[in-house]
Design an enzyme around this catalytic site. Structure first.
Site, mmCIF file in Angstrom:
data_model
loop_
_atom_site.group_PDB
_atom_site.id
_atom_site.type_symbol
_atom_site.label_atom_id
_atom_site.label_comp_id
_atom_site.label_asym_id
_atom_site.label_seq_id
_atom_site.Cartn_x
_atom_site.Cartn_y
_atom_site.Cartn_z
ATOM 1 N N TYR A 94 0.940 -1.146 -0.011
ATOM 2 C CA TYR A 94 -0.033 0.064 -0.242
ATOM 3 C C TYR A 94 0.900 1.172 -0.020
ATOM 4 C CZ TYR A 94 -4.050 2.703 1.165
ATOM 5 O OH TYR A 94 -5.459 3.671 1.233
ATOM 6 N N GLY A 104 2.552 -2.623 7.519
ATOM 7 C CA GLY A 104 1.453 -3.110 6.850
ATOM 8 C C GLY A 104 1.095 -4.334 6.908
ATOM 9 N N TRP A 105 0.597 -4.971 5.831
ATOM 10 C CA TRP A 105 0.212 -6.218 5.557
ATOM 11 C C TRP A 105 1.408 -7.329 5.415
ATOM 12 C CZ3 TRP A 105 -2.730 -2.246 3.328
ATOM 13 C CH2 TRP A 105 -4.112 -2.163 3.904
ATOM 14 N N SER A 141 -2.075 -1.117 13.071
ATOM 15 C CA SER A 141 -3.409 -1.786 12.636
ATOM 16 C C SER A 141 -3.513 -3.241 13.002
ATOM 17 C CB SER A 141 -3.563 -1.580 11.175
ATOM 18 O OG SER A 141 -4.774 -2.361 10.514
ATOM 19 N N GLN A 182 -4.051 -5.441 9.631
ATOM 20 C CA GLN A 182 -2.866 -5.381 8.869
ATOM 21 C C GLN A 182 -1.950 -6.539 9.688
ATOM 22 O OE1 GLN A 182 -0.868 -1.631 8.604
ATOM 23 N NE2 GLN A 182 -1.750 -1.296 6.584
ATOM 24 N N CYS A 203 -5.561 12.039 -5.244
ATOM 25 C CA CYS A 203 -3.992 11.869 -4.951
ATOM 26 C C CYS A 203 -3.280 11.637 -6.240
ATOM 27 C CB CYS A 203 -3.809 10.553 -3.925
ATOM 28 S SG CYS A 203 -4.533 11.117 -2.364
#
Length: 383
Positions: A138, A178-179, A200, A203, A355
């Protein structure tokens, strides 16, 4: 007026707010209810007054509410930013209030560190699995020789590994894992041990599943809680959540944790300006308490602690990455549409598109910065 009630663009009333907004757009190539793909098609009579009153927050919220539509949101954002409407789209009162708040409070304190995880990253792994590629990166891909999103993300991971000069048996710390994309890739392809941390819960759970059987330890924790020493440290797409009041603490933590001959790679979105500011829509709906660092803030916070070895900007690659995510999102949203609201769908489409436009306009950048403790013989950064 809801999304379901709209039947087509309306004729805008010829009043002061409409004339003011039209004047602001003059020279940008954007026309309300125009024929170009980037022209907003307006469905609500209060659109102009809401935008003039609320700026970028009103623009994003009114899109979520179905007040307007646009075929090419990304190009609309690019043209507005190139026309200089970025900062002007934030009401003066909001800018002053944010600066006061950021000056008086630590918006990214330990107590508040998990807010962005709960608000954004914990939204649902099913959504991100459909939006991202199989690596579950991500963050910006590296498109120098890539032709697909998956190739670009693999190239980014390999580039980071090469910049870190990984060797089998090293212990690597991944701040903001992250993941588990980098942790899995580095452990599998470079035979290193990885400790990854994230704020997270979603995550952390998926990262543990993805890294099962590999020498990877995924922890739910804030970077300020860490101890130990690591041969290499990497942080990809996390520094945007640190906040200017914590930059010194962040680099002090890295310096404390990094081995004498270690290397640290920082991968972060960057701002062209050192002014402490934030887009109110992004702050409210996507990344609460996030703030983009400037080059000066990074240099000042690391000075005296780490030696800056290399600075690599490939910001335009984030435009391609975000558009690829949006294409995935559009193509696969129907698979999870019954689990989320129409408002969430429009929120994500708007977020990804604007974005992408911001990177296309070169309003924001993407940096990979490599640091050492100044005790390496020589460092030659790969590209």
């Amino acid at each position: 007026m809801t999304i379901e009630q709209r039947i087509g663009p309306i004729s805008l009333p010829d009043n002061r707010t409409q004339r003011l907004l039209t004047a602001l757009l003059e020279g940008s190539g954007v026309t309300l209810n125009g024929d170009a793909p980037w022209d907003p098609q307006v469905y609500h009579p209060d659109f102009c007054s809401r935008i003039l009153r609320q700026g970028s927050l009103g623009l994003g919220e009114s899109y979520m509410d179905g007040w307007w539509e646009c075929e090419s949101l990304d190009e609309l954002a690019c043209r507005l930013l190139q026309h200089g409407l970025g900062e002007r789209a934030r009401p003066t009162s909001d800018r002053i209030m944010y600066r006061l708040q950021a000056g008086l409070l630590n918006l990214q304190s330990r107590a508040r560190a998990y807010m962005v995880g709960e608000a954004h990253y914990d939204l649902g792994n099913d959504l991100f699995e459909r939006m991202l590629d199989p690596t579950m990166c991500y963050s910006c891909g590296y498109w120098r020789e890539a032709t697909t999103l998956h190739e670009a993300q693999l190239a980014k991971l390999e580039l980071a590994c090469r910049k870190l000069e990984l060797r089998p048996g090293m212990h690597v710390l991944d701040i903001g894992c992250g993941w588990g994309s980098f942790a899995e890739y580095a452990a599998r392809h470079h035979e290193v041990t990885v400790t990854g941390i994230t704020i997270s819960r979603e995550q952390a759970e998926l990262a543990r599943q993805r890294c099962a059987g590999l020498p990877v330890d995924i922890r739910l924790m804030d970077y300020r809680e860490l101890d130990g020493r690591f041969d290499r440290i990497v942080s990809i797409g996390m520094f945007e959540h640190v906040g200017h009041r914590n930059y010194a603490t962040y680099f002090q933590t890295v310096e404390k944790l990094l081995a004498d001959t270690g290397l640290f790679l920082l991968h972060t979105i960057g701002s062209n300006s050192s002014e402490i500011t934030v887009d109110p829509w992004i702050d409210r709906y996507i990344f609460p308490n996030g703030v983009l660092p400037s080059a000066r803030y990074i240099a000042d916070a690391s000075e005296g602690l780490l030696l800056l070895e290399d600075w690599h900007n490939f910001g335009p690659d984030y435009d391609k990455t975000l558009m690829a995510w949006r294409n995935n999102f559009d193509a696969r949203w129907h698979e999870i549409a019954d689990r989320y609201s129409k408002r969430i769908e429009r929120m994500f489409r708007y977020y990804l598109s604007v974005c992408a436009g911001a990177f296309r306009a070169r309003d924001i950048q993407l940096w990979q910065v490599v640091f050492s403790r100044g005790r390496t013989v020589r460092y030659d950064a790969p590209r």
